[in-house]
Design a protein around this motif. Sequence first.
Motif, PDB file in Angstrom:
ATOM      1  N   ALA A  87      92.310  67.145  56.677  1.00 44.49           N
ATOM      2  CA  ALA A  87      91.521  67.849  57.692  1.00 44.49           C
ATOM      3  C   ALA A  87      90.256  67.099  58.123  1.00 44.49           C
ATOM      4  O   ALA A  87      89.784  67.262  59.226  1.00 44.49           O
ATOM      5  N   ARG A  88      89.710  66.269  57.231  1.00 44.60           N
ATOM      6  CA  ARG A  88      88.514  65.491  57.545  1.00 44.60           C
ATOM      7  C   ARG A  88      87.345  66.351  57.995  1.00 44.60           C
ATOM      8  O   ARG A  88      86.657  66.037  58.979  1.00 44.60           O
ATOM      9  N   LEU A  89      87.138  67.448  57.314  1.00 41.19           N
ATOM     10  CA  LEU A  89      85.948  68.257  57.596  1.00 41.19           C
ATOM     11  C   LEU A  89      84.741  67.522  57.035  1.00 41.19           C
ATOM     12  O   LEU A  89      84.869  66.697  56.133  1.00 41.19           O
ATOM     13  N   PHE A  90      83.574  67.832  57.586  1.00 42.50           N
ATOM     14  CA  PHE A  90      82.354  67.183  57.099  1.00 42.50           C
ATOM     15  C   PHE A  90      81.898  67.886  55.831  1.00 42.50           C
ATOM     16  O   PHE A  90      81.517  69.057  55.871  1.00 42.50           O
ATOM     17  N   PRO A  91      81.925  67.185  54.695  1.00 47.13           N
ATOM     18  CA  PRO A  91      81.682  67.870  53.417  1.00 47.13           C
ATOM     19  C   PRO A  91      80.252  68.364  53.242  1.00 47.13           C
ATOM     20  O   PRO A  91      80.003  69.235  52.429  1.00 47.13           O
ATOM     21  N   HIS A  92      79.303  67.818  54.000  1.00 44.23           N
ATOM     22  CA  HIS A  92      77.913  68.225  53.806  1.00 44.23           C
ATOM     23  C   HIS A  92      77.537  69.413  54.685  1.00 44.23           C
ATOM     24  O   HIS A  92      76.406  69.872  54.651  1.00 44.23           O
ATOM     25  N   PRO A 130      83.510  73.092  52.931  1.00 44.78           N
ATOM     26  CA  PRO A 130      84.912  72.674  52.965  1.00 44.78           C
ATOM     27  C   PRO A 130      85.535  72.512  51.581  1.00 44.78           C
ATOM     28  O   PRO A 130      86.726  72.728  51.401  1.00 44.78           O
TER      29      PRO A 130
END
Lengths: 359, 227
Positions: A87-92, A130
Amino acid sequence: MAVLRIDLEKNLGDFSLQITQALNIHTVLGVLGNNGAGKTTLLRLLAGLDPIERGVIEFGNSTWLDSNRGIFVPPHKRRIGMVFQDARLFPHLTVEGNLNFAADRAAGQLLPRTEVISALGIEGLLPRTPEGLSGGERQRVALARALMSAPQLLLLDEPLSAVDMGYRVELMPYLRRVIDRFHIPTVYVAHTLDELTQLADQLLVLREGRCAALGSVTEVLVQLDLPEVASREQASSIITAQVTSHDLDYQLTSLTLGGQSLSLSGLVAMPGADVRVRVFATDVAIALLKPEGISIRNVLPAVVTAIRVDGASPFADVLVAVDGQSLRVRMTRASLDELNLTESQPVFALLKTASIASD
Amino acid sequence: MNIDWQAFLLTAQLAGLTTVILLVLATPLAWWLAHSQRPWIGWVEALIALPLVLPPTVIGFYLLLLFAPESGPGAWWFSLTGEPLNFSFTGLVIASVIYSLPFATQPIQGAFSSVSSGVLEAGATLGASPLDRFFRLVLPLSRRGYLTAAVLVFAHTLGEFGVVLMIGGNIPGETRVISVALYEAVETLNYGSAHTMAAILLAFSFVVLLVVYALNRRFSFRLGSGV
Protein backbone atom coordinates in the motif's frame (compact mmCIF):
# COMPACT_ATOMS: atom_id res chain seq x y z
CA MET A 1 -13.99 7.83 -21.74
CA ALA A 2 -10.35 8.65 -22.08
CA VAL A 3 -7.88 7.84 -24.80
CA LEU A 4 -4.41 6.75 -23.86
CA ARG A 5 -2.06 6.64 -26.83
CA ILE A 6 1.16 4.85 -26.13
CA ASP A 7 4.18 4.01 -28.21
CA LEU A 8 6.72 2.57 -25.83
CA GLU A 9 9.99 0.77 -26.15
CA LYS A 10 11.92 -0.11 -23.04
CA ASN A 11 14.81 -2.53 -22.67
CA LEU A 12 15.63 -4.09 -19.34
CA GLY A 13 18.39 -6.66 -19.68
CA ASP A 14 17.00 -9.52 -21.78
CA PHE A 15 13.45 -8.27 -21.36
CA SER A 16 11.99 -5.68 -23.66
CA LEU A 17 8.64 -3.95 -23.68
CA GLN A 18 7.30 -2.84 -27.02
CA ILE A 19 3.76 -1.57 -27.27
CA THR A 20 2.11 0.76 -29.71
CA GLN A 21 -1.60 1.11 -29.05
CA ALA A 22 -4.41 3.59 -28.72
CA LEU A 23 -6.22 2.44 -25.61
CA ASN A 24 -9.79 3.59 -25.18
CA ILE A 25 -10.48 3.49 -21.50
CA HIS A 26 -14.25 3.45 -21.01
CA THR A 27 -14.26 2.52 -17.37
CA VAL A 28 -11.60 -0.03 -16.51
CA LEU A 29 -8.91 -1.34 -18.81
CA GLY A 30 -7.66 -4.60 -17.37
CA VAL A 31 -4.08 -5.58 -18.06
CA LEU A 32 -3.50 -9.31 -17.86
CA GLY A 33 -0.32 -11.29 -18.22
CA ASN A 34 1.93 -13.81 -16.54
CA ASN A 35 4.70 -12.78 -14.19
CA GLY A 36 7.36 -11.01 -16.20
CA ALA A 37 5.02 -10.12 -19.07
CA GLY A 38 5.66 -6.41 -18.46
CA LYS A 39 2.45 -5.39 -16.69
CA THR A 40 4.07 -3.48 -13.86
CA THR A 41 6.70 -2.09 -16.23
CA LEU A 42 3.93 -0.67 -18.39
CA LEU A 43 2.12 0.83 -15.42
CA ARG A 44 5.30 2.43 -14.05
CA LEU A 45 5.99 3.96 -17.45
CA LEU A 46 2.48 5.37 -17.54
CA ALA A 47 3.10 6.88 -14.10
CA GLY A 48 6.47 8.26 -15.16
CA LEU A 49 8.29 6.42 -12.39
CA ASP A 50 10.90 4.83 -14.65
CA PRO A 51 13.12 6.35 -17.30
CA ILE A 52 12.62 5.30 -20.90
CA GLU A 53 14.87 5.68 -23.91
CA ARG A 54 12.20 6.12 -26.55
CA GLY A 55 8.51 6.58 -26.43
CA VAL A 56 5.33 8.58 -26.57
CA ILE A 57 2.51 8.73 -24.03
CA GLU A 58 -0.51 10.91 -24.67
CA PHE A 59 -3.43 11.00 -22.31
CA GLY A 60 -6.42 12.89 -23.64
CA ASN A 61 -5.05 16.23 -24.77
CA SER A 62 -1.89 16.15 -22.69
CA THR A 63 1.44 14.75 -23.76
CA TRP A 64 3.22 13.07 -20.86
CA LEU A 65 6.11 11.75 -22.83
CA ASP A 66 7.56 12.38 -26.25
CA SER A 67 11.21 11.46 -26.48
CA ASN A 68 11.54 13.01 -29.94
CA ARG A 69 10.40 16.39 -28.68
CA GLY A 70 12.22 16.04 -25.36
CA ILE A 71 8.99 16.05 -23.37
CA PHE A 72 8.86 14.21 -20.07
CA VAL A 73 6.22 15.18 -17.53
CA PRO A 74 7.32 13.97 -14.10
CA PRO A 75 4.90 11.81 -12.08
CA HIS A 76 3.86 14.58 -9.71
CA LYS A 77 2.53 16.62 -12.63
CA ARG A 78 0.64 13.82 -14.41
CA ARG A 79 -2.42 13.92 -12.15
CA ILE A 80 -2.53 10.19 -11.74
CA GLY A 81 -3.56 8.14 -8.76
CA MET A 82 -1.62 4.96 -8.25
CA VAL A 83 -2.20 2.06 -5.90
CA PHE A 84 0.74 -0.28 -5.52
CA GLN A 85 0.82 -3.94 -4.53
CA ASP A 86 2.15 -2.89 -1.14
CA ALA A 87 0.00 0.00 0.00
CA ARG A 88 2.94 2.37 0.58
CA LEU A 89 1.14 4.48 3.14
CA PHE A 90 3.23 7.12 4.87
CA PRO A 91 4.18 5.52 8.19
CA HIS A 92 4.71 8.82 10.03
CA LEU A 93 1.19 10.05 9.29
CA THR A 94 -2.20 8.84 10.44
CA VAL A 95 -4.72 7.57 7.93
CA GLU A 96 -6.26 11.03 7.93
CA GLY A 97 -2.81 12.57 7.47
CA ASN A 98 -2.27 10.31 4.48
CA LEU A 99 -5.53 11.51 2.93
CA ASN A 100 -4.66 15.14 3.65
CA PHE A 101 -1.26 14.72 2.02
CA ALA A 102 -3.06 13.80 -1.20
CA ALA A 103 -5.82 16.39 -0.93
CA ASP A 104 -3.36 19.22 -0.22
CA ARG A 105 -1.55 18.53 -3.49
CA ALA A 106 -4.56 17.77 -5.65
CA ALA A 107 -5.03 19.85 -8.77
CA GLY A 108 -8.51 20.60 -9.98
CA GLN A 109 -11.85 19.60 -8.54
CA LEU A 110 -11.57 17.50 -5.38
CA LEU A 111 -13.78 14.46 -4.98
CA PRO A 112 -16.09 14.90 -2.00
CA ARG A 113 -14.05 13.73 0.96
CA THR A 114 -16.86 12.15 2.94
CA GLU A 115 -18.00 10.22 -0.10
CA VAL A 116 -14.52 8.80 -0.70
CA ILE A 117 -14.21 7.84 2.96
CA SER A 118 -17.60 6.19 3.06
CA ALA A 119 -17.19 4.44 -0.30
CA LEU A 120 -14.15 2.69 1.14
CA GLY A 121 -15.54 2.27 4.62
CA ILE A 122 -12.57 3.80 6.39
CA GLU A 123 -14.39 6.21 8.73
CA GLY A 124 -13.20 4.29 11.76
CA LEU A 125 -9.59 4.14 10.62
CA LEU A 126 -8.92 7.88 10.25
CA PRO A 127 -7.06 8.48 13.55
CA ARG A 128 -5.01 5.30 13.28
CA THR A 129 -1.47 4.88 12.02
CA PRO A 130 -0.77 2.61 9.05
CA GLU A 131 1.26 0.19 11.16
CA GLY A 132 -1.77 -1.19 12.96
CA LEU A 133 -3.89 -1.77 9.84
CA SER A 134 -4.59 -5.12 8.20
CA GLY A 135 -3.56 -5.70 4.59
CA GLY A 136 -7.08 -5.13 3.32
CA GLU A 137 -7.48 -1.94 5.35
CA ARG A 138 -4.19 -0.59 4.05
CA GLN A 139 -5.28 -1.11 0.45
CA ARG A 140 -8.58 0.63 1.11
CA VAL A 141 -6.74 3.58 2.62
CA ALA A 142 -4.28 3.59 -0.28
CA LEU A 143 -7.18 3.68 -2.73
CA ALA A 144 -8.89 6.47 -0.79
CA ARG A 145 -5.62 8.40 -0.73
CA ALA A 146 -5.21 8.01 -4.48
CA LEU A 147 -8.78 9.26 -4.99
CA MET A 148 -8.19 12.26 -2.74
CA SER A 149 -5.54 13.51 -5.15
CA ALA A 150 -8.33 14.00 -7.72
CA PRO A 151 -6.65 11.88 -10.40
CA GLN A 152 -7.56 11.94 -14.07
CA LEU A 153 -6.34 8.38 -14.41
CA LEU A 154 -6.19 5.65 -11.80
CA LEU A 155 -3.41 3.09 -12.05
CA LEU A 156 -3.94 -0.01 -9.95
CA ASP A 157 -1.01 -2.41 -9.76
CA GLU A 158 -2.34 -5.75 -8.53
CA PRO A 159 -3.97 -4.08 -5.54
CA LEU A 160 -5.23 -7.40 -4.21
CA SER A 161 -2.07 -9.47 -4.58
CA ALA A 162 -0.64 -8.68 -1.14
CA VAL A 163 -4.00 -9.20 0.54
CA ASP A 164 -4.98 -12.53 2.08
CA MET A 165 -7.32 -14.64 -0.02
CA GLY A 166 -10.29 -14.13 2.31
CA TYR A 167 -9.95 -10.35 2.27
CA ARG A 168 -9.84 -10.21 -1.53
CA VAL A 169 -13.48 -11.15 -1.67
CA GLU A 170 -14.14 -8.40 0.86
CA LEU A 171 -12.23 -5.81 -1.15
CA MET A 172 -13.97 -6.44 -4.46
CA PRO A 173 -17.18 -4.57 -3.59
CA TYR A 174 -15.13 -1.54 -2.54
CA LEU A 175 -13.29 -1.53 -5.86
CA ARG A 176 -16.58 -1.97 -7.68
CA ARG A 177 -18.12 0.92 -5.75
CA VAL A 178 -15.16 3.23 -6.44
CA ILE A 179 -15.33 2.46 -10.15
CA ASP A 180 -19.10 2.96 -10.34
CA ARG A 181 -19.26 6.07 -8.21
CA PHE A 182 -16.32 8.18 -9.27
CA HIS A 183 -16.05 7.30 -12.98
CA ILE A 184 -12.29 7.71 -13.15
CA PRO A 185 -10.67 6.00 -16.12
CA THR A 186 -8.71 3.14 -14.63
CA VAL A 187 -5.91 0.84 -15.72
CA TYR A 188 -6.05 -2.29 -13.60
CA VAL A 189 -3.14 -4.71 -13.65
CA ALA A 190 -3.77 -8.23 -12.42
CA HIS A 191 -2.35 -11.66 -12.99
CA THR A 192 -5.56 -13.51 -12.36
CA LEU A 193 -8.63 -13.22 -14.50
CA ASP A 194 -11.13 -13.28 -11.62
CA GLU A 195 -10.71 -9.64 -10.63
CA LEU A 196 -10.74 -8.45 -14.21
CA THR A 197 -13.92 -10.24 -15.26
CA GLN A 198 -15.64 -8.50 -12.38
CA LEU A 199 -14.16 -5.04 -12.80
CA ALA A 200 -12.84 -4.45 -16.30
CA ASP A 201 -14.69 -3.79 -19.53
CA GLN A 202 -11.61 -3.84 -21.76
CA LEU A 203 -8.73 -6.25 -21.59
CA LEU A 204 -5.14 -5.88 -22.72
CA VAL A 205 -3.18 -9.11 -22.61
CA LEU A 206 0.59 -8.76 -22.38
CA ARG A 207 3.03 -11.50 -23.23
CA GLU A 208 6.79 -11.05 -23.08
CA GLY A 209 6.46 -7.30 -23.32
CA ARG A 210 4.17 -7.36 -26.35
CA CYS A 211 0.46 -6.88 -26.78
CA ALA A 212 -1.03 -10.36 -27.27
CA ALA A 213 -4.67 -9.27 -27.36
CA LEU A 214 -6.78 -6.18 -26.88
CA GLY A 215 -10.53 -5.90 -26.83
CA SER A 216 -13.62 -6.09 -24.69
CA VAL A 217 -13.44 -8.63 -21.88
CA THR A 218 -16.18 -10.65 -23.57
CA GLU A 219 -14.22 -10.82 -26.82
CA VAL A 220 -10.85 -11.59 -25.31
CA LEU A 221 -12.15 -14.34 -23.03
CA VAL A 222 -13.26 -16.43 -25.98
CA GLN A 223 -10.05 -16.18 -27.98
CA LEU A 224 -9.07 -19.82 -27.94
CA ASP A 225 -5.43 -19.16 -28.83
CA LEU A 226 -4.69 -17.11 -25.69
CA PRO A 227 -3.07 -19.20 -22.93
CA GLU A 228 -3.56 -16.30 -20.50
CA VAL A 229 -7.32 -16.87 -20.47
CA ALA A 230 -7.26 -20.63 -20.93
CA SER A 231 -6.21 -22.00 -17.55
CA ARG A 232 -8.32 -24.85 -16.18
CA GLU A 233 -9.60 -22.72 -13.30
CA GLN A 234 -10.14 -19.53 -15.25
CA ALA A 235 -11.23 -20.44 -18.78
CA SER A 236 -14.68 -18.92 -19.13
CA SER A 237 -16.94 -16.70 -21.16
CA ILE A 238 -19.34 -13.92 -20.35
CA ILE A 239 -22.89 -13.89 -21.59
CA THR A 240 -25.51 -11.24 -21.14
CA ALA A 241 -29.02 -12.31 -20.26
CA GLN A 242 -32.18 -10.61 -19.04
CA VAL A 243 -33.75 -11.38 -15.70
CA THR A 244 -37.38 -12.45 -16.02
CA SER A 245 -38.37 -13.62 -12.56
CA HIS A 246 -37.21 -15.00 -9.23
CA ASP A 247 -38.42 -18.26 -7.78
CA LEU A 248 -38.20 -17.67 -4.04
CA ASP A 249 -39.08 -21.23 -3.15
CA TYR A 250 -36.28 -22.87 -5.14
CA GLN A 251 -34.09 -19.76 -4.87
CA LEU A 252 -33.51 -19.62 -8.58
CA THR A 253 -33.61 -16.75 -11.02
CA SER A 254 -35.00 -17.15 -14.49
CA LEU A 255 -33.34 -15.34 -17.33
CA THR A 256 -33.90 -15.22 -21.02
CA LEU A 257 -31.21 -15.51 -23.57
CA GLY A 258 -32.41 -15.08 -27.14
CA GLY A 259 -35.77 -16.65 -26.43
CA GLN A 260 -34.23 -19.49 -24.44
CA SER A 261 -34.81 -19.62 -20.75
CA LEU A 262 -32.03 -20.07 -18.29
CA SER A 263 -32.16 -20.54 -14.57
CA LEU A 264 -29.37 -19.66 -12.20
CA SER A 265 -28.94 -19.32 -8.47
CA GLY A 266 -27.48 -16.53 -6.42
CA LEU A 267 -28.42 -13.59 -8.63
CA VAL A 268 -29.54 -10.31 -7.16
CA ALA A 269 -31.13 -8.20 -9.88
CA MET A 270 -34.50 -6.71 -10.68
CA PRO A 271 -36.65 -8.43 -13.30
CA GLY A 272 -36.04 -6.75 -16.64
CA ALA A 273 -32.40 -6.00 -15.87
CA ASP A 274 -29.60 -7.22 -18.09
CA VAL A 275 -26.97 -9.16 -16.19
CA ARG A 276 -23.56 -10.31 -17.32
CA VAL A 277 -22.87 -13.78 -16.11
CA ARG A 278 -19.55 -15.51 -16.22
CA VAL A 279 -19.75 -19.14 -17.25
CA PHE A 280 -16.73 -21.32 -16.61
CA ALA A 281 -15.75 -23.50 -19.57
CA THR A 282 -15.64 -26.56 -17.34
CA ASP A 283 -19.26 -25.95 -16.32
CA VAL A 284 -20.55 -26.34 -19.86
CA ALA A 285 -21.14 -29.65 -21.57
CA ILE A 286 -22.14 -30.40 -25.15
CA ALA A 287 -24.84 -32.80 -26.29
CA LEU A 288 -25.68 -33.71 -29.85
CA LEU A 289 -29.31 -34.42 -28.98
CA LYS A 290 -31.52 -32.68 -26.50
CA PRO A 291 -31.01 -34.74 -23.35
CA GLU A 292 -33.91 -36.01 -21.27
CA GLY A 293 -33.95 -36.99 -17.60
CA ILE A 294 -30.94 -34.98 -16.60
CA SER A 295 -30.35 -32.78 -13.55
CA ILE A 296 -28.92 -29.92 -15.56
CA ARG A 297 -31.70 -27.41 -16.10
CA ASN A 298 -30.11 -25.18 -18.69
CA VAL A 299 -30.09 -26.72 -22.12
CA LEU A 300 -29.50 -24.18 -24.87
CA PRO A 301 -29.48 -24.78 -28.61
CA ALA A 302 -26.12 -23.69 -29.97
CA VAL A 303 -23.84 -23.87 -32.98
CA VAL A 304 -20.19 -24.87 -32.89
CA THR A 305 -18.09 -21.95 -34.12
CA ALA A 306 -14.52 -22.93 -33.32
CA ILE A 307 -12.52 -25.88 -32.09
CA ARG A 308 -9.01 -25.83 -30.72
CA VAL A 309 -7.11 -28.97 -29.95
CA ASP A 310 -3.79 -29.02 -28.19
CA GLY A 311 -2.19 -32.44 -28.69
CA ALA A 312 -0.11 -32.06 -25.54
CA SER A 313 -3.16 -31.67 -23.33
CA PRO A 314 -6.00 -34.08 -22.56
CA PHE A 315 -8.44 -31.23 -23.09
CA ALA A 316 -9.87 -29.40 -26.05
CA ASP A 317 -11.58 -26.01 -26.26
CA VAL A 318 -14.77 -25.54 -28.19
CA LEU A 319 -16.62 -22.33 -28.85
CA VAL A 320 -20.33 -22.41 -29.45
CA ALA A 321 -22.66 -19.57 -30.29
CA VAL A 322 -25.87 -19.23 -28.30
CA ASP A 323 -28.03 -16.57 -29.86
CA GLY A 324 -24.97 -14.77 -31.18
CA GLN A 325 -23.11 -14.91 -27.89
CA SER A 326 -19.98 -17.01 -27.58
CA LEU A 327 -19.79 -19.68 -24.97
CA ARG A 328 -16.52 -21.36 -24.17
CA VAL A 329 -16.58 -25.11 -23.52
CA ARG A 330 -13.83 -27.28 -22.11
CA MET A 331 -14.05 -30.99 -22.78
CA THR A 332 -11.67 -33.88 -23.11
CA ARG A 333 -10.14 -34.55 -26.49
CA ALA A 334 -11.58 -38.02 -26.20
CA SER A 335 -15.11 -36.60 -25.94
CA LEU A 336 -14.47 -34.27 -28.81
CA ASP A 337 -13.44 -37.16 -31.04
CA GLU A 338 -16.31 -39.30 -29.84
CA LEU A 339 -18.88 -36.62 -30.61
CA ASN A 340 -17.08 -35.94 -33.87
CA LEU A 341 -17.79 -32.22 -33.57
CA THR A 342 -17.21 -29.96 -36.54
CA GLU A 343 -17.61 -26.26 -37.07
CA SER A 344 -21.15 -24.96 -37.72
CA GLN A 345 -22.63 -28.11 -36.33
CA PRO A 346 -25.82 -27.57 -34.29
CA VAL A 347 -25.55 -28.89 -30.74
CA PHE A 348 -26.98 -28.32 -27.27
CA ALA A 349 -24.98 -26.49 -24.62
CA LEU A 350 -25.60 -27.68 -21.07
CA LEU A 351 -24.84 -25.10 -18.35
CA LYS A 352 -24.31 -26.24 -14.80
CA THR A 353 -23.66 -23.03 -12.91
CA ALA A 354 -22.54 -19.53 -13.55
CA SER A 355 -21.38 -16.58 -11.50
CA ILE A 356 -22.21 -12.96 -11.99
CA ALA A 357 -19.52 -11.02 -13.81
CA SER A 358 -20.60 -7.45 -13.32
CA ASP A 359 -23.68 -5.28 -13.50
CA MET B 1 35.38 26.63 45.13
CA ASN B 2 36.08 28.08 41.77
CA ILE B 3 33.81 26.90 38.95
CA ASP B 4 34.58 28.36 35.54
CA TRP B 5 31.01 29.19 34.38
CA GLN B 6 32.42 31.13 31.46
CA ALA B 7 34.00 27.91 30.17
CA PHE B 8 30.68 26.11 30.54
CA LEU B 9 28.88 28.80 28.59
CA LEU B 10 31.54 28.88 25.89
CA THR B 11 31.43 25.09 25.57
CA ALA B 12 27.66 25.13 25.24
CA GLN B 13 27.88 27.86 22.58
CA LEU B 14 30.53 25.97 20.67
CA ALA B 15 28.68 22.65 20.84
CA GLY B 16 25.32 24.22 19.99
CA LEU B 17 26.63 26.21 17.05
CA THR B 18 28.59 23.23 15.72
CA THR B 19 25.48 21.04 15.96
CA VAL B 20 23.29 23.50 14.07
CA ILE B 21 25.89 24.07 11.34
CA LEU B 22 26.56 20.38 10.94
CA LEU B 23 22.91 19.33 10.72
CA VAL B 24 22.42 21.79 7.89
CA LEU B 25 25.71 20.99 6.19
CA ALA B 26 25.40 17.22 6.55
CA THR B 27 21.92 17.08 5.01
CA PRO B 28 22.86 17.58 1.34
CA LEU B 29 26.12 15.72 1.87
CA ALA B 30 24.38 12.71 3.42
CA TRP B 31 21.73 12.76 0.68
CA TRP B 32 24.41 12.74 -1.96
CA LEU B 33 26.34 9.95 -0.21
CA ALA B 34 23.17 7.90 0.21
CA HIS B 35 22.09 8.18 -3.43
CA SER B 36 25.13 8.72 -5.61
CA GLN B 37 26.17 5.79 -7.75
CA ARG B 38 29.61 7.16 -8.58
CA PRO B 39 32.47 4.71 -8.06
CA TRP B 40 34.67 7.21 -6.23
CA ILE B 41 32.07 7.83 -3.53
CA GLY B 42 34.10 5.54 -1.27
CA TRP B 43 36.97 8.03 -1.33
CA VAL B 44 34.70 10.80 -0.09
CA GLU B 45 33.24 8.57 2.60
CA ALA B 46 36.70 7.58 3.81
CA LEU B 47 37.79 11.21 3.89
CA ILE B 48 34.76 12.25 5.93
CA ALA B 49 35.25 9.34 8.33
CA LEU B 50 38.92 10.21 9.02
CA PRO B 51 38.20 12.12 12.27
CA LEU B 52 36.78 8.88 13.68
CA VAL B 53 40.19 7.23 13.67
CA LEU B 54 42.78 10.03 13.56
CA PRO B 55 44.26 11.25 16.85
CA PRO B 56 42.75 14.71 17.49
CA THR B 57 46.23 16.15 17.69
CA VAL B 58 46.89 15.17 14.10
CA ILE B 59 43.78 17.01 12.94
CA GLY B 60 44.69 19.89 15.24
CA PHE B 61 48.17 20.07 13.81
CA TYR B 62 47.01 20.28 10.19
CA LEU B 63 44.31 22.78 11.08
CA LEU B 64 46.90 24.87 12.88
CA LEU B 65 48.88 25.05 9.66
CA LEU B 66 45.80 25.79 7.56
CA PHE B 67 44.55 28.47 9.92
CA ALA B 68 47.90 30.25 10.18
CA PRO B 69 47.45 33.88 9.01
CA GLU B 70 50.61 33.72 6.88
CA SER B 71 49.23 31.62 4.04
CA GLY B 72 46.34 29.62 2.64
CA PRO B 73 42.81 29.81 4.05
CA GLY B 74 44.10 31.41 7.24
CA ALA B 75 45.61 34.29 5.27
CA TRP B 76 42.42 34.71 3.26
CA TRP B 77 40.35 34.85 6.44
CA PHE B 78 42.82 37.30 8.00
CA SER B 79 42.67 39.65 5.03
CA LEU B 80 38.87 39.44 5.06
CA THR B 81 38.24 40.02 8.75
CA GLY B 82 41.50 41.27 10.24
CA GLU B 83 41.31 38.44 12.76
CA PRO B 84 43.40 35.28 12.81
CA LEU B 85 41.59 31.93 12.78
CA ASN B 86 44.03 30.37 15.16
CA PHE B 87 43.24 30.91 18.83
CA SER B 88 39.80 32.32 18.04
CA PHE B 89 36.26 31.11 18.69
CA THR B 90 35.52 31.10 14.94
CA GLY B 91 38.51 28.86 14.40
CA LEU B 92 37.21 26.53 17.08
CA VAL B 93 33.80 26.33 15.43
CA ILE B 94 35.32 25.50 12.03
CA ALA B 95 37.59 22.91 13.60
CA SER B 96 34.68 21.35 15.51
CA VAL B 97 32.61 21.14 12.34
CA ILE B 98 35.40 19.26 10.57
CA TYR B 99 36.19 17.14 13.61
CA SER B 100 32.55 16.05 14.16
CA LEU B 101 31.47 15.79 10.52
CA PRO B 102 31.24 11.97 10.44
CA PHE B 103 29.08 11.99 13.56
CA ALA B 104 26.54 14.04 11.62
CA THR B 105 26.74 12.46 8.16
CA GLN B 106 26.68 8.81 9.16
CA PRO B 107 23.39 8.65 11.10
CA ILE B 108 21.66 10.96 8.62
CA GLN B 109 22.96 9.01 5.63
CA GLY B 110 21.75 5.80 7.27
CA ALA B 111 18.33 7.31 7.86
CA PHE B 112 18.08 8.57 4.26
CA SER B 113 19.02 5.15 2.91
CA SER B 114 16.33 3.45 4.95
CA VAL B 115 13.51 5.66 3.65
CA SER B 116 11.89 3.34 1.13
CA SER B 117 11.88 4.51 -2.44
CA GLY B 118 8.40 3.05 -2.68
CA VAL B 119 7.02 5.58 -0.22
CA LEU B 120 8.67 8.39 -2.18
CA GLU B 121 7.19 7.07 -5.43
CA ALA B 122 3.78 7.07 -3.79
CA GLY B 123 4.40 10.69 -2.81
CA ALA B 124 5.30 11.53 -6.39
CA THR B 125 2.12 10.00 -7.80
CA LEU B 126 0.14 12.03 -5.25
CA GLY B 127 1.51 15.25 -6.70
CA ALA B 128 4.48 15.96 -4.43
CA SER B 129 7.49 17.55 -6.13
CA PRO B 130 11.00 16.26 -5.28
CA LEU B 131 11.60 19.09 -2.78
CA ASP B 132 8.14 18.60 -1.28
CA ARG B 133 8.86 14.87 -0.90
CA PHE B 134 12.14 15.66 0.79
CA PHE B 135 10.67 18.01 3.38
CA ARG B 136 7.39 16.22 4.01
CA LEU B 137 8.46 12.59 3.71
CA VAL B 138 12.22 12.11 3.88
CA LEU B 139 12.91 14.53 6.76
CA PRO B 140 10.14 13.35 9.09
CA LEU B 141 10.98 9.72 8.34
CA SER B 142 14.63 10.47 9.15
CA ARG B 143 14.06 12.22 12.44
CA ARG B 144 15.72 9.49 14.47
CA GLY B 145 18.82 9.86 12.34
CA TYR B 146 18.79 13.61 12.95
CA LEU B 147 18.30 13.15 16.67
CA THR B 148 21.20 10.71 16.84
CA ALA B 149 23.37 13.02 14.76
CA ALA B 150 22.57 16.05 16.92
CA VAL B 151 23.35 14.25 20.16
CA LEU B 152 26.54 12.67 18.86
CA VAL B 153 27.84 15.95 17.45
CA PHE B 154 26.94 17.89 20.58
CA ALA B 155 28.51 15.31 22.89
CA HIS B 156 31.56 14.89 20.69
CA THR B 157 32.15 18.65 20.62
CA LEU B 158 31.65 18.79 24.37
CA GLY B 159 34.44 16.31 24.85
CA GLU B 160 36.76 17.92 22.32
CA PHE B 161 40.20 18.44 23.84
CA GLY B 162 43.15 17.70 21.62
CA VAL B 163 42.02 19.80 18.68
CA VAL B 164 41.14 22.73 20.94
CA LEU B 165 44.47 22.61 22.64
CA MET B 166 46.32 22.63 19.30
CA ILE B 167 44.49 25.47 17.58
CA GLY B 168 42.63 27.26 20.35
CA GLY B 169 44.86 27.32 23.33
CA ASN B 170 43.36 28.49 26.58
CA ILE B 171 41.99 32.02 26.25
CA PRO B 172 39.14 32.67 28.73
CA GLY B 173 35.88 33.59 26.99
CA GLU B 174 37.38 32.88 23.57
CA THR B 175 38.78 29.37 23.44
CA ARG B 176 38.86 28.04 26.96
CA VAL B 177 36.25 25.29 26.84
CA ILE B 178 35.26 23.07 29.74
CA SER B 179 37.62 20.21 28.93
CA VAL B 180 40.56 22.60 28.84
CA ALA B 181 39.42 24.32 32.06
CA LEU B 182 39.16 20.92 33.71
CA TYR B 183 42.62 19.98 32.51
CA GLU B 184 44.00 23.21 33.87
CA ALA B 185 42.30 22.71 37.25
CA VAL B 186 43.93 19.31 37.55
CA GLU B 187 47.32 20.67 36.44
CA THR B 188 47.15 23.34 39.11
CA LEU B 189 46.07 20.73 41.71
CA ASN B 190 42.71 22.48 42.08
CA TYR B 191 40.90 19.15 42.61
CA GLY B 192 37.85 20.72 44.19
CA SER B 193 36.71 22.60 41.09
CA ALA B 194 37.90 19.74 38.86
CA HIS B 195 35.54 17.44 40.76
CA THR B 196 32.63 19.81 40.39
CA MET B 197 33.17 20.44 36.69
CA ALA B 198 33.64 16.75 35.96
CA ALA B 199 30.53 15.84 37.92
CA ILE B 200 28.42 18.46 36.14
CA LEU B 201 29.63 17.24 32.77
CA LEU B 202 28.98 13.63 33.72
CA ALA B 203 25.47 14.35 34.98
CA PHE B 204 24.66 16.48 31.94
CA SER B 205 25.87 13.85 29.47
CA PHE B 206 23.91 11.15 31.23
CA VAL B 207 20.69 13.15 31.24
CA VAL B 208 21.07 13.99 27.54
CA LEU B 209 21.52 10.35 26.63
CA LEU B 210 18.58 9.38 28.82
CA VAL B 211 16.33 11.84 27.02
CA VAL B 212 17.55 10.64 23.63
CA TYR B 213 16.85 7.02 24.37
CA ALA B 214 13.42 7.85 25.74
CA LEU B 215 12.58 9.90 22.64
CA ASN B 216 13.93 7.21 20.37
CA ARG B 217 11.59 4.70 21.89
CA ARG B 218 8.64 7.00 21.37
CA PHE B 219 9.48 7.51 17.71
CA SER B 220 9.84 3.82 17.18
CA PHE B 221 7.62 3.40 14.15
CA ARG B 222 9.34 1.22 11.61
CA LEU B 223 11.42 3.43 9.44
CA GLY B 224 10.81 3.25 5.72
CA SER B 225 9.01 -0.05 5.99
CA GLY B 226 6.56 0.98 3.31
CA VAL B 227 3.49 0.15 5.33
